[in-house]
Design a protein around this motif. Structure first.
Motif, PDB file in Angstrom:
ATOM      1  N   SER A  41       0.860  -1.190   0.000  1.00  0.00           N
ATOM      2  CA  SER A  41       0.000   0.000   0.000  1.00  0.00           C
ATOM      3  C   SER A  41       0.888   1.229   0.000  1.00  0.00           C
ATOM      4  O   SER A  41       2.088   1.144   0.262  1.00  0.00           O
ATOM      5  CB  SER A  41      -0.819   0.059   1.290  1.00  0.00           C
ATOM      6  OG  SER A  41      -1.849  -0.871   1.290  1.00  0.00           O
ATOM      7  N   ALA A  42       0.265   2.376  -0.203  1.00  0.00           N
ATOM      8  CA  ALA A  42       0.971   3.644  -0.056  1.00  0.00           C
ATOM      9  C   ALA A  42       1.278   3.870   1.418  1.00  0.00           C
ATOM     10  O   ALA A  42       0.645   3.285   2.295  1.00  0.00           O
ATOM     11  CB  ALA A  42       0.092   4.764  -0.576  1.00  0.00           C
ATOM     12  N   THR A  47      -2.564   8.346   0.435  1.00  0.00           N
ATOM     13  CA  THR A  47      -3.667   8.316  -0.535  1.00  0.00           C
ATOM     14  C   THR A  47      -4.682   9.410  -0.208  1.00  0.00           C
ATOM     15  O   THR A  47      -5.198  10.077  -1.121  1.00  0.00           O
ATOM     16  CB  THR A  47      -4.337   6.923  -0.552  1.00  0.00           C
ATOM     17  OG1 THR A  47      -3.309   5.941  -0.660  1.00  0.00           O
ATOM     18  CG2 THR A  47      -5.283   6.768  -1.726  1.00  0.00           C
ATOM     19  N   GLU A  74       1.526   4.353  -4.176  1.00  0.00           N
ATOM     20  CA  GLU A  74       2.055   2.985  -4.215  1.00  0.00           C
ATOM     21  C   GLU A  74       3.316   2.913  -5.079  1.00  0.00           C
ATOM     22  O   GLU A  74       4.147   2.029  -4.897  1.00  0.00           O
ATOM     23  CB  GLU A  74       0.989   2.022  -4.752  1.00  0.00           C
ATOM     24  CG  GLU A  74       0.026   1.469  -3.704  1.00  0.00           C
ATOM     25  CD  GLU A  74      -1.032   2.446  -3.217  1.00  0.00           C
ATOM     26  OE1 GLU A  74      -1.142   3.550  -3.797  1.00  0.00           O
ATOM     27  OE2 GLU A  74      -1.743   2.113  -2.248  1.00  0.00           O
ATOM     28  N   PHE A 136      -3.216  -1.661  -5.493  1.00  0.00           N
ATOM     29  CA  PHE A 136      -4.271  -0.648  -5.690  1.00  0.00           C
ATOM     30  C   PHE A 136      -4.434  -0.183  -7.138  1.00  0.00           C
ATOM     31  O   PHE A 136      -5.396   0.468  -7.462  1.00  0.00           O
ATOM     32  CB  PHE A 136      -3.934   0.537  -4.760  1.00  0.00           C
ATOM     33  CG  PHE A 136      -4.906   1.677  -4.675  1.00  0.00           C
ATOM     34  CD1 PHE A 136      -6.266   1.471  -4.491  1.00  0.00           C
ATOM     35  CD2 PHE A 136      -4.440   2.989  -4.726  1.00  0.00           C
ATOM     36  CE1 PHE A 136      -7.138   2.555  -4.366  1.00  0.00           C
ATOM     37  CE2 PHE A 136      -5.304   4.075  -4.603  1.00  0.00           C
ATOM     38  CZ  PHE A 136      -6.650   3.855  -4.414  1.00  0.00           C
ATOM     39  N   ARG A 150     -10.858   2.162  -2.418  1.00  0.00           N
ATOM     40  CA  ARG A 150     -10.052   2.327  -1.207  1.00  0.00           C
ATOM     41  C   ARG A 150      -9.816   0.978  -0.523  1.00  0.00           C
ATOM     42  O   ARG A 150     -10.700   0.138  -0.483  1.00  0.00           O
ATOM     43  CB  ARG A 150     -10.720   3.316  -0.243  1.00  0.00           C
ATOM     44  CG  ARG A 150     -10.862   4.730  -0.782  1.00  0.00           C
ATOM     45  CD  ARG A 150      -9.558   5.313  -1.302  1.00  0.00           C
ATOM     46  NE  ARG A 150      -8.490   5.368  -0.331  1.00  0.00           N
ATOM     47  CZ  ARG A 150      -8.270   6.383   0.501  1.00  0.00           C
ATOM     48  NH1 ARG A 150      -9.067   7.439   0.478  1.00  0.00           N
ATOM     49  NH2 ARG A 150      -7.259   6.358   1.333  1.00  0.00           N
ATOM     50  N   GLY A 151      -8.597   0.811  -0.059  1.00  0.00           N
ATOM     51  CA  GLY A 151      -8.236  -0.478   0.539  1.00  0.00           C
ATOM     52  C   GLY A 151      -7.919  -1.533  -0.506  1.00  0.00           C
ATOM     53  O   GLY A 151      -7.757  -2.712  -0.207  1.00  0.00           O
ATOM     54  N   SER A 153      -5.403  -2.486  -2.216  1.00  0.00           N
ATOM     55  CA  SER A 153      -4.169  -3.288  -2.261  1.00  0.00           C
ATOM     56  C   SER A 153      -4.423  -4.709  -1.772  1.00  0.00           C
ATOM     57  O   SER A 153      -3.747  -5.650  -2.192  1.00  0.00           O
ATOM     58  CB  SER A 153      -3.075  -2.662  -1.395  1.00  0.00           C
ATOM     59  OG  SER A 153      -2.768  -1.402  -1.887  1.00  0.00           O
TER      60      SER A 153
HETATM   61  N1  ASP Z   1      -3.559   3.241  -0.692  1.00  0.00           N
HETATM   62  C1  ASP Z   1      -4.907   2.819  -0.985  1.00  0.00           C
HETATM   63  C2  ASP Z   1      -5.862   3.354   0.069  1.00  0.00           C
HETATM   64  O1  ASP Z   1      -5.458   4.037   0.980  1.00  0.00           O
HETATM   65  C3  ASP Z   1      -5.014   1.352  -1.162  1.00  0.00           C
HETATM   66  C4  ASP Z   1      -4.691   0.539   0.064  1.00  0.00           C
HETATM   67  O2  ASP Z   1      -4.073   1.031   0.999  1.00  0.00           O
HETATM   68  O3  ASP Z   1      -5.032  -0.640   0.087  1.00  0.00           O
HETATM   69  O4  ASP Z   1      -7.031   3.133  -0.022  1.00  0.00           O
END
Ligand code: ASP
Ligand code: MG
Length: 409
Positions: A41-42, A47, A74, A136, A150-151, A153
């Protein structure tokens, strides 16, 4: 020798020091003789920062520019981890979504993966490399960058694991597994050794933040051997698996309690009760890309009824504009809304074999004088909408009532 996918979330990648720790985890796996593909992830907060910039420039969730901007977090974290691995003397290669070739559809902001070029990854593994993939992100058929929601990754990791037929997919995060409830709310909550896919899907959709729901659906569909583990502590973590012949957990009526404060409710009161009205209301709402969760319709009185439903808080304003217009059109009495609600849920595959889960839940809430505004059920969960100010209390008393504090000793 096994093939392992490891995924590290934003908190794990949150600083140079932490990324060095992550490199240590990766190397440890590599030293056991396994091939390792890492998805990152970042860095935490990045993000959000990027999204904020895009929004300030007028970008929306579904703009390709927004995806280009927010995918860059990322790019940086994957480069940093690859550097950290090389500093330790390991041969790593950082890859962006389009370099792996993670192909997606064109729905910017919530793209779906259509294929992943596994050959490319195999080739690099064969050359002894640790492959570090930016999570992501993907690429659409026109060559534009997309993001997976979002989320997302988590979904990259699971999809890569499925594509390369990995023996295991470990999702590393800042907690050491999936808990019976949010430990910040329920101090007695504790880690579960096993959670079943059906339960995890409910948990993810009911407010548990640990895995993106799409990643769980993906893992279930492709039978990915999935674990949630801590980056910072040793431990077995939680395995997410199929119920199969494992009947032990079915002894347990409820295995977790979830709490979601991200929804708001809207009621349209005094609408004429005739065929086609609900269809009209909900098609308008879905045309605006708003997802409706719970719906209840009251019994009709003198040809009129009330309709209440919940949407995510971020969609409330838009949903109110639409329902306000519709109320006039349909000659309804009024539209009212409430964003100070919480959805409290109990979840467990064991519910299928136990009577009375709902009555215990309602009873426990009633004893504390907590009013239930809406109810929805599935085979393995019961959710109640209550006043937000009772959310934490409700989570604690339900956790206790279903003996979750005593689980696993
Ligand atoms: N960086 C993206 C987010 O904050 C993806 C992730 O973290 O999974 O949503
Ligand atoms: Mg996450």
């Amino acid at each position: 020798m096994a093939l392992i996918v490891q995924k590290f979330g934003g908190t794990s990648m949150g600083s140079i020091e932490r990324i060095k720790q992550v490199a240590g985890r990766v190397i440890k796996e590599k030293l056991t003789g396994n091939d390792v593909v890492v998805v990152v992830s970042a860095m935490s907060g990045e993000t959000n920062r990027l999204l904020d910039l895009a929004v300030k420039m007028g970008g929306r969730q579904d703009n390709m520019e927004t995806d280009l901007i927010i995918s860059s977090g990322e790019q940086i974290s994957s480069g940093l981890l690859s550097l950290a691995l090389k500093n330790e003397g390991y041969d790593a290669v950082p890859l962006l979504g389009h370099q792996v070739r993670i192909a997606t559809d064109e729905s910017y902001g919530k793209a779906r993966i259509s294929s992943i070029d596994s050959e490319n990854i195999y080739k690099m593994l064969k050359n002894g490399k640790i492959v570090v993939i930016a999570g992501f992100q993907g690429i659409d058929s026109n060559g534009f960058i997309t993001t997976l929601g979002r989320g997302g990754s988590d979904t990259t990791a699971v999809a890569v694991a499925a594509a390369i037929n990995a023996d295991r997919c470990d999702i590393y995060t800042d907690v050491d597994g999936v808990y019976t409830a949010d430990p910040n709310i329920v101090p007695e909550a504790h880690r579960l050794d096993v959670v079943y896919f059906d339960e995890m899907i409910e948990m993810s959709s009911l407010g548990a933040k640990v895995l993106q729901i799409r990643s769980v659906e993906f893992a279930m569909k492709y039978g990915v051997n999935l674990f949630v583990k801590s980056t910072f502590a040793e431990g077995k973590g939680t395995q997410i698996k199929f119920l199969g012949d494992d009947k032990n957990m079915e002894e347990l009526q409820v295995s977790s309690v979830a709490c979601d404060k991200d929804e708001a409710k809207i009621s349209i009161r005094g609408i004429p009760d005739k065929p086609g009205i609900a269809a009209k209301i909900f098609s308008r709402i879905s045309d605006a890309n708003i997802v409706v969760d719970m719906i209840i319709q009251n019994i009709s009185v003198e040809g009129h009824t009330d309709l209440t439903f919940t949407v995510s808080k971020k969609d409330l304003k838009k949903a109110l504009e639409i329902t306000g217009g519709l109320a006039k059109e349909l000659d309804a009495k009024e539209v009212i809304s409430d964003d100070k609600i919480a959805k409290i849920s109990v979840i467990g595959v064991g519910m299928r074999n136990h009577y009375g889960t709902a009555s215990i839940m309602f009873d426990v809430l009633a004893k504390e004088n907590i009013n239930i505004m809406m109810i929805s059920t599935s085979e393995i969960k019961i959710s109640c909408v209550i006043d937000a100010k009772y959310a934490e209390l409700a989570a604690r008393i339900l956790h206790d009532a279903f003996n979750l504090g005593k689980l696993n000793g």
